[in-house]
Design an enzyme around this catalytic site. Structure first.
Site, PDB file in Angstrom:
ATOM      1  N   PRO A  30       0.748  -1.197  -0.001  1.00 45.85           N
ATOM      2  CA  PRO A  30      -0.044  -0.072  -0.241  1.00 45.85           C
ATOM      3  C   PRO A  30       0.969   1.190   0.051  1.00 45.85           C
ATOM      4  O   PRO A  30       1.938   1.192   0.577  1.00 45.85           O
ATOM      5  CB  PRO A  30      -0.678  -0.088   1.247  1.00 45.85           C
ATOM      6  N   LYS A  31       0.583   2.285  -0.675  1.00 47.97           N
ATOM      7  CA  LYS A  31       1.065   3.860  -0.713  1.00 47.97           C
ATOM      8  C   LYS A  31       0.582   4.376   0.395  1.00 47.97           C
ATOM      9  O   LYS A  31      -0.650   5.004   0.391  1.00 47.97           O
ATOM     10  CB  LYS A  31       0.901   4.213  -1.998  1.00 47.97           C
ATOM     11  N   TRP A  32       1.347   4.576   1.513  1.00 49.27           N
ATOM     12  CA  TRP A  32       0.767   5.227   2.652  1.00 49.27           C
ATOM     13  C   TRP A  32       0.763   6.776   2.638  1.00 49.27           C
ATOM     14  O   TRP A  32       1.531   7.447   1.761  1.00 49.27           O
ATOM     15  CB  TRP A  32       1.524   5.041   3.912  1.00 49.27           C
ATOM     16  N   ASP A 176      -3.079   6.471  -0.662  1.00 49.37           N
ATOM     17  CA  ASP A 176      -2.401   7.238  -1.939  1.00 49.37           C
ATOM     18  C   ASP A 176      -2.703   6.167  -2.794  1.00 49.37           C
ATOM     19  O   ASP A 176      -2.946   6.768  -3.988  1.00 49.37           O
ATOM     20  CB  ASP A 176      -0.912   7.668  -1.842  1.00 49.37           C
ATOM     21  N   GLY A 177      -2.522   4.726  -2.808  1.00 50.52           N
ATOM     22  CA  GLY A 177      -2.694   3.936  -3.959  1.00 50.52           C
ATOM     23  C   GLY A 177      -1.820   2.762  -3.467  1.00 50.52           C
ATOM     24  O   GLY A 177      -1.645   2.198  -2.385  1.00 50.52           O
TER      25      GLY A 177
END
Length: 363
Positions: A30-32, A176-177
């Site tokens: 995951p993009k934090w 974020d993505g």
């Protein structure tokens, strides 16, 4: 402090792509949505370094305490400082933590405690791991990190379908993505050797003001607004224009500059801020950037009449979380039609699903 990898470290970066990559063997995370942070620990000495070399240590004493309990005695760890709430990641609350007053820092550390998500290990003991494959760095990180409240290990998967699921479901939690990387990747400072896929949507916004570029010649950013219950709310800015486009925008905005303060929706709160001691008001001469106190955020109003279609990633606290990008001006749209109702509503997701067997609370 004497470590095999010493500050400052320029974090490894990712290049943007439009879909989750599906090459065989990739690792997904995951993009934090927080503050990128490289932690340096040498026994009792512990420093939090930011992406722009600004020390974060004094702003997050509770994170220092958590890391002192959960990290090895000598190490360098790459990760993200986040504030996790029942409704998701709260970046606005995180920004408020960068306060110059020590008393305020201590108060906010209790009221809105932050946590740390670790996702890479750059050094352990006397060993420099930056030239080691990511798969081995991840294995070592899993073996030495003492996960607990406020200290997390980012989830990782080699299944692109799981990554796609994270990308879809956890947007409502403020993520974020998704990031993708090769397992044999060494740690390449300040290089875009990973991939990131982020959400992007479009919205039609009122252009209510602008800021000059630092060159003093062109437009640096456009101030965007959306209507709700008869009020025009500031939702963010559009920027990142080429040098030629910055000059073109001066001509585009010129018809809206004359008499702009007459009946401007933001005139009242600008005056209220000025009377309260904020210089020329919120966004006026007295307002500065939290990250760069020398950067002025002074802006000029525009007569309400111009509509811009912009690309944005996601909304948080009714504002664009990141800077929007200008697609085009919409002569066919009336400013009064630019409301919040056009925006997608993303349901919140439970962060605990990303932390099986543990709490997602950073308290």
């Amino acid at each position: 402090m004497d470590l095999p990898v010493m500050p400052p470290v320029r974090p490894m970066l990712a290049k943007a792509v439009h879909a989750v990559p599906r090459e065989p063997g990739l690792v997904y995370e995951p993009k934090w949505d927080g503050f990128r942070c490289v932690v340096f620990r040498d026994g009792p000495e512990l420093e939090l370094g930011s992406r722009n070399d600004r020390p974060l240590t004094r702003y997050f004493p509770e994170v220092v305490e958590v890391l002192a309990r959960g990290l090895p005695q000598r190490c360098v760890v790459d990760g993200e400082i986040v504030i996790v709430t029942p409704g998701g990641l709260d970046f606005d609350a995180l920004q408020l933590r960068l306060h110059p007053a020590a008393s305020r820092v201590r108060k906010l550390a209790v009221e809105t405690p932050a946590g740390f998500v670790a996702f890479d290990l750059l050094a352990l003991g006397d060993r420099d791991l930056t030239g080691v494959a990511f798969a081995e760095r991840r294995r070592l990180l899993e073996s030495v990190l003492e996960v607990g409240p406020g200290l997390y290990l980012t989830p990782a998967t080699t299944d692109p379908d799981v990554a796609e699921d994270w990308f879809t479901r956890f947007e409502g939690a403020g993520f974020d993505g998704v990031v993708a990387k090769y397992p044999d990747l060494p740690y390449a400072q300040d290089k875009r050797v990973m991939w990131k896929v982020k959400h992007e949507r479009t919205a039609d916004c009122v252009v209510a003001g602008f800021r000059w570029h630092k060159d003093g010649v062109g437009v640096g950013s456009l101030l965007l607004g959306l209507w709700d219950d008869g009020r025009l709310h500031h939702v963010g800015v559009a920027s990142s224009f080429s040098a030629a486009r910055r000059v073109e925008l001066v001509a585009d905005l010129e018809p809206y500059r004359e008499g702009a303060w007459d009946g401007h929706p933001w005139a009242a709160w600008v005056e209220a801020d000025r009377v309260a001691g904020g210089g020329e008001g919120a966004g006026g001469q007295g307002m500065t950037s939290r990250w760069n106190p020398r950067k002025s955020l002074a802006w000029e109003p525009l007569r309400i009449g111009l509509v811009a279609e912009v690309r944005y990633e996601h909304l948080q606290a009714r504002r664009f979380r990141h800077t929007a990008r200008l697609s085009r001006f919409r002569a066919d749209r009336e400013p009064g039609s630019c409301t919040y109702s056009q925006l997608d509503e993303v349901p919140p997701a439970e962060l605990a699903e990303l932390f099986p067997g543990g709490s997602a609370s950073s308290g």
